[in-house]
Scaffold this motif. Structure first.
Motif, PDB file in Angstrom:
ATOM      1  N   GLN A 146       0.819  -1.213   0.000  1.00 22.99           N
ATOM      2  CA  GLN A 146       0.000   0.000   0.000  1.00 22.99           C
ATOM      3  C   GLN A 146       0.848   1.257   0.000  1.00 22.99           C
ATOM      4  N   SER A 147       2.174   1.079  -0.017  1.00 22.11           N
ATOM      5  CA  SER A 147       3.067   2.237   0.020  1.00 22.11           C
ATOM      6  C   SER A 147       2.954   3.035  -1.274  1.00 22.11           C
ATOM      7  N   GLU A 148       3.390   4.280  -1.217  1.00 20.64           N
ATOM      8  CA  GLU A 148       3.340   5.147  -2.392  1.00 20.64           C
ATOM      9  C   GLU A 148       4.145   4.549  -3.544  1.00 20.64           C
ATOM     10  N   GLN A 149       5.321   3.972  -3.212  1.00 20.81           N
ATOM     11  CA  GLN A 149       6.165   3.390  -4.250  1.00 20.81           C
ATOM     12  C   GLN A 149       5.458   2.235  -4.963  1.00 20.81           C
ATOM     13  N   MET A 150       4.778   1.377  -4.193  1.00 17.92           N
ATOM     14  CA  MET A 150       4.108   0.228  -4.810  1.00 17.92           C
ATOM     15  C   MET A 150       2.863   0.653  -5.576  1.00 17.92           C
ATOM     16  N   GLN A 151       2.203   1.709  -5.139  1.00 16.72           N
ATOM     17  CA  GLN A 151       1.056   2.213  -5.899  1.00 16.72           C
ATOM     18  C   GLN A 151       1.489   2.712  -7.274  1.00 16.72           C
ATOM     19  N   GLU A 152       2.685   3.299  -7.336  1.00 22.19           N
ATOM     20  CA  GLU A 152       3.224   3.714  -8.632  1.00 22.19           C
ATOM     21  C   GLU A 152       3.509   2.505  -9.506  1.00 22.19           C
ATOM     22  N   VAL A 153       4.023   1.424  -8.905  1.00 18.68           N
ATOM     23  CA  VAL A 153       4.282   0.181  -9.648  1.00 18.68           C
ATOM     24  C   VAL A 153       2.973  -0.394 -10.185  1.00 18.68           C
ATOM     25  N   PHE A 154       1.935  -0.436  -9.345  1.00 18.31           N
ATOM     26  CA  PHE A 154       0.631  -0.963  -9.774  1.00 18.31           C
ATOM     27  C   PHE A 154       0.082  -0.165 -10.955  1.00 18.31           C
ATOM     28  N   SER A 155       0.238   1.149 -10.875  1.00 16.80           N
ATOM     29  CA  SER A 155      -0.246   2.014 -11.956  1.00 16.80           C
ATOM     30  C   SER A 155       0.450   1.681 -13.268  1.00 16.80           C
ATOM     31  N   LEU A 156       1.774   1.465 -13.203  1.00 18.65           N
ATOM     32  CA  LEU A 156       2.519   1.099 -14.408  1.00 18.65           C
ATOM     33  C   LEU A 156       2.099  -0.263 -14.944  1.00 18.65           C
ATOM     34  N   ILE A 157       1.872  -1.230 -14.042  1.00 18.94           N
ATOM     35  CA  ILE A 157       1.435  -2.566 -14.472  1.00 18.94           C
ATOM     36  C   ILE A 157       0.129  -2.467 -15.235  1.00 18.94           C
ATOM     37  N   ARG A 158      -0.815  -1.693 -14.705  1.00 17.99           N
ATOM     38  CA  ARG A 158      -2.104  -1.525 -15.376  1.00 17.99           C
ATOM     39  C   ARG A 158      -1.921  -0.975 -16.789  1.00 17.99           C
ATOM     40  N   LYS A 159      -1.040   0.010 -16.914  1.00 16.87           N
ATOM     41  CA  LYS A 159      -0.858   0.664 -18.213  1.00 16.87           C
ATOM     42  C   LYS A 159      -0.142  -0.242 -19.215  1.00 16.87           C
ATOM     43  N   VAL A 160       0.977  -0.852 -18.782  1.00 19.38           N
ATOM     44  CA  VAL A 160       1.768  -1.634 -19.746  1.00 19.38           C
ATOM     45  C   VAL A 160       1.103  -2.953 -20.107  1.00 19.38           C
ATOM     46  N   ALA A 161       0.250  -3.481 -19.222  1.00 20.78           N
ATOM     47  CA  ALA A 161      -0.421  -4.752 -19.511  1.00 20.78           C
ATOM     48  C   ALA A 161      -1.309  -4.638 -20.746  1.00 20.78           C
ATOM     49  N   LYS A 162      -1.826  -3.445 -21.010  1.00 22.93           N
ATOM     50  CA  LYS A 162      -2.730  -3.248 -22.153  1.00 22.93           C
ATOM     51  C   LYS A 162      -1.979  -3.106 -23.473  1.00 22.93           C
ATOM     52  N   THR A 163      -0.651  -2.995 -23.422  1.00 23.43           N
ATOM     53  CA  THR A 163       0.131  -2.739 -24.620  1.00 23.43           C
ATOM     54  C   THR A 163       0.960  -3.963 -25.007  1.00 23.43           C
ATOM     55  N   LYS A 164       1.685  -3.840 -26.129  1.00 21.06           N
ATOM     56  CA  LYS A 164       2.570  -4.915 -26.581  1.00 21.06           C
ATOM     57  C   LYS A 164       4.039  -4.559 -26.363  1.00 21.06           C
ATOM     58  N   GLY A 165       4.304  -3.389 -25.777  1.00 18.71           N
ATOM     59  CA  GLY A 165       5.667  -2.910 -25.620  1.00 18.71           C
ATOM     60  C   GLY A 165       6.504  -3.771 -24.695  1.00 18.71           C
ATOM     61  N   ASN A 166       7.822  -3.824 -24.977  1.00 12.48           N
ATOM     62  CA  ASN A 166       8.740  -4.543 -24.108  1.00 12.48           C
ATOM     63  C   ASN A 166       8.916  -3.780 -22.803  1.00 12.48           C
ATOM     64  N   VAL A 167       9.231  -4.525 -21.740  1.00 11.38           N
ATOM     65  CA  VAL A 167       9.329  -3.937 -20.400  1.00 11.38           C
ATOM     66  C   VAL A 167      10.643  -4.365 -19.763  1.00 11.38           C
ATOM     67  N   LEU A 168      11.310  -3.437 -19.091  1.00 12.30           N
ATOM     68  CA  LEU A 168      12.511  -3.745 -18.316  1.00 12.30           C
ATOM     69  C   LEU A 168      12.218  -3.475 -16.846  1.00 12.30           C
ATOM     70  N   ILE A 169      12.301  -4.534 -16.032  1.00 10.07           N
ATOM     71  CA  ILE A 169      12.046  -4.427 -14.594  1.00 10.07           C
ATOM     72  C   ILE A 169      13.389  -4.431 -13.869  1.00 10.07           C
ATOM     73  N   THR A 170      13.616  -3.433 -13.051  1.00  8.65           N
ATOM     74  CA  THR A 170      14.867  -3.360 -12.297  1.00  8.65           C
ATOM     75  C   THR A 170      14.573  -3.343 -10.806  1.00  8.65           C
ATOM     76  N   GLY A 171      15.543  -3.781 -10.041  1.00  7.55           N
ATOM     77  CA  GLY A 171      15.378  -3.803  -8.591  1.00  7.55           C
ATOM     78  C   GLY A 171      16.312  -4.817  -7.969  1.00  7.55           C
ATOM     79  N   ASN A 172      16.514  -4.713  -6.676  1.00  5.59           N
ATOM     80  CA  ASN A 172      17.391  -5.645  -5.962  1.00  5.59           C
ATOM     81  C   ASN A 172      16.807  -7.047  -5.976  1.00  5.59           C
ATOM     82  N   SER A 173      17.645  -8.030  -5.671  1.00  2.68           N
ATOM     83  CA  SER A 173      17.163  -9.407  -5.531  1.00  2.68           C
ATOM     84  C   SER A 173      16.138  -9.457  -4.407  1.00  2.68           C
ATOM     85  N   GLY A 174      15.081 -10.240  -4.630  1.00  2.00           N
ATOM     86  CA  GLY A 174      14.066 -10.382  -3.597  1.00  2.00           C
ATOM     87  C   GLY A 174      12.995  -9.323  -3.601  1.00  2.00           C
TER      88      GLY A 174
END
Length: 453
Positions: A146-174
């Motif tokens: 529910q954090s602000e950072q994860m809400q931004e991630v959810f918003s991006l997931i919603r948007k990119v899921a509707k498209t065919k564009g390639n996605v690069l996910i970055t972040g630490n292990s885990g």
């Protein structure tokens, strides 16, 4: 499953005898003398299989097949036809019938065809159930946060899921990069197609090209048969390339070509194969630094990074720790047949202040271990790993979660600012947040310059 079957034939002897044979095998069976009677029965109940004659008064078999295709698409149809009506039977198959029986027919043949359809129906239902379960499991709303950072991630997931564009996910292990990749796939138009995951860091360099693009028999020692690569297996769906930064330079060229041309060439092959694959890549490295160091191609980087999603570390989203703790308690209560309710306040404070170098995976491991050791309704600090208890812990943290998080963030940001001599750009890099986020935190937490140097 024991199917519900309707037999439709204007000859009473045929429909009654087929009904009797099917009922002896345990199938629930109804009969109708023509297409109109069949439609009336279909209004009252659902049928898994309809066995119908072609030539009937009032409404023939072809018309019934077409009606079923429109109104009852889940019902499978077997046509009964005479030898002279074979062309009509073929027309019925084209209209949507599943199989046909020739008159005069053998009852054993009828039972074989019915059993084959029942097996087919079972597989269809099983696949639908599995697909629904997978889609529910990987629905982005199931990702805890529910954090602000994860809400931004959810918003991006919603948007990119509707498209065919390639996605690069970055972040630490885990941080849950594959979970996000699956959420994108299962909320996209490709959800019914394959999701193929490959860990680029786990493949030997010499085999990587074969794993990606496949190979032909005899193309190298050990290639005893043709083999499809991951690109072909993911055709129509999504290919998840985890640890993309581990791909050697010579293969990056071929990967770039596969993405740009939408075609692959198996090792030892001479004919390119067209593919339709969406690429989702992930890495815990800074790929721009890899590009600058000459270890990663900039043209491939830009092809992959059409949309970038950065996942925050658990240390950046501490307000989500209580939610994650409850989520893992519920998960392992089911698996371990335990009934732990939550943690006590002191234990939650320890979890909130711990430096989670292993991210969400480490937290999950800690909670699973705690449930195994827990002897009451609440996890206590004695259920935690010894290293967590031995670490310095401030006992005067407020009970209110919001206040506790704010106190920790204020203390930690102040410490980092002091270490960097109040250099906010350097502090933002150490905190692994954007400069604008740091300024916002300084304002929200009323961190004064005098307290930072």
């Amino acid at each position: 499953m024991k199917a519900n079957i309707m037999v439709v034939d204007d000859e009473r002897t045929i429909r009654d005898s087929v009904q009797m044979v099917l009922q002896e095998e345990g199938y629930t069976t109804e009969v109708a003398a023509n297409g109109k009677e069949a439609i009336e029965l279909l209004k009252e109940r659902d049928f898994d299989i309809v066995i119908t004659d072609l030539k009937m008064p009032e409404m023939d078999g072809i018309s019934l097949v077409k009606h079923l295709q429109k109104q009852c698409p889940q019902t499978l149809i077997i046509i009964i036809t005479a030898h002279g009506s074979l062309e009509t039977a073929i027309e019925a198959l084209r209209s949507g019938a599943y199989d046909y029986i020739l008159k005069p027919f053998d009852f054993d043949d009828v039972l074989i065809k019915v059993k084959r359809i029942v097996k087919h129906k079972e597989l269809l239902l099983e696949n639908q159930a599995l697909r629904a379960a997978v889609q529910e499991k990987y629905d982005f709303s199931k990702i805890v946060g529910q954090s602000e950072q994860m809400q931004e991630v959810f918003s991006l997931i919603r948007k990119v899921a509707k498209t065919k564009g390639n996605v690069l996910i970055t972040g630490n292990s885990g941080t849950g990069k594959e979970l996000v990749a699956r959420a994108i796939h299962y909320n996209s138009e490709r959800a019914s197609k394959p999701f193929v995951a490959i860990n680029c860091g786990a493949i030997v360099d010499t085999l990587m090209e074969s794993e990606f693009f496949g190979h032909k028999k005899g193309s190298f020692t050990g290639a005893v048969r043709d083999k499809d690569g991951h690109f072909k297996m993911a055709n129509g769906g999504t290919l998840f390339l985890d640890e993309i930064g581990d791909i050697p330079l010579h293969l990056q060229v071929k990967l770039l070509r596969a993405i740009e041309e939408s075609e692959i060439l198996p090792v030892g092959g001479t004919t390119p194969i067209k593919i339709d694959v969406r690429i989702i890549a992930a890495t815990n490295r800074n790929l721009m630094e890899e590009v600058e160091a000459g270890r990663f191609r900039d043209d491939l980087y830009y092809r992959l990074n059409v949309v970038g999603i950065r996942l925050p570390s658990l240390n950046e989203r501490r307000e989500d720790i209580p939610l994650l703790v409850q989520h893992f308690i519920e998960k392992y209560n089911r698996q371990l047949n335990t009934n732990v309710r939550n943690t006590d306040n002191e234990t939650m404070r320890i979890l909130m202040n711990y430096n989670w170098k292993g991210g969400i995976r480490e937290l999950e491991n800690v909670i699973e271990r705690a449930l195994i050791l827990c002897e009451s309704d609440y996890i206590t600090k004695k259920d935690l790993p010894p290293n967590m208890i031995s670490e310095e812990f401030t006992p005067d943290i407020p009970d209110r979660l919001k206040d506790a998080i704010a106190q920790f963030e204020r203390s930690h940001i102040t410490k980092i600012l002091k270490r960097t001599g109040n250099n906010k750009e350097e502090a933002a890099k150490l905190l692994d947040i954007s400069l604008s986020s740091l300024y916002r935190k300084i304002d929200e937490l009323t961190i004064k310059p005098s307290s930072s140097i």
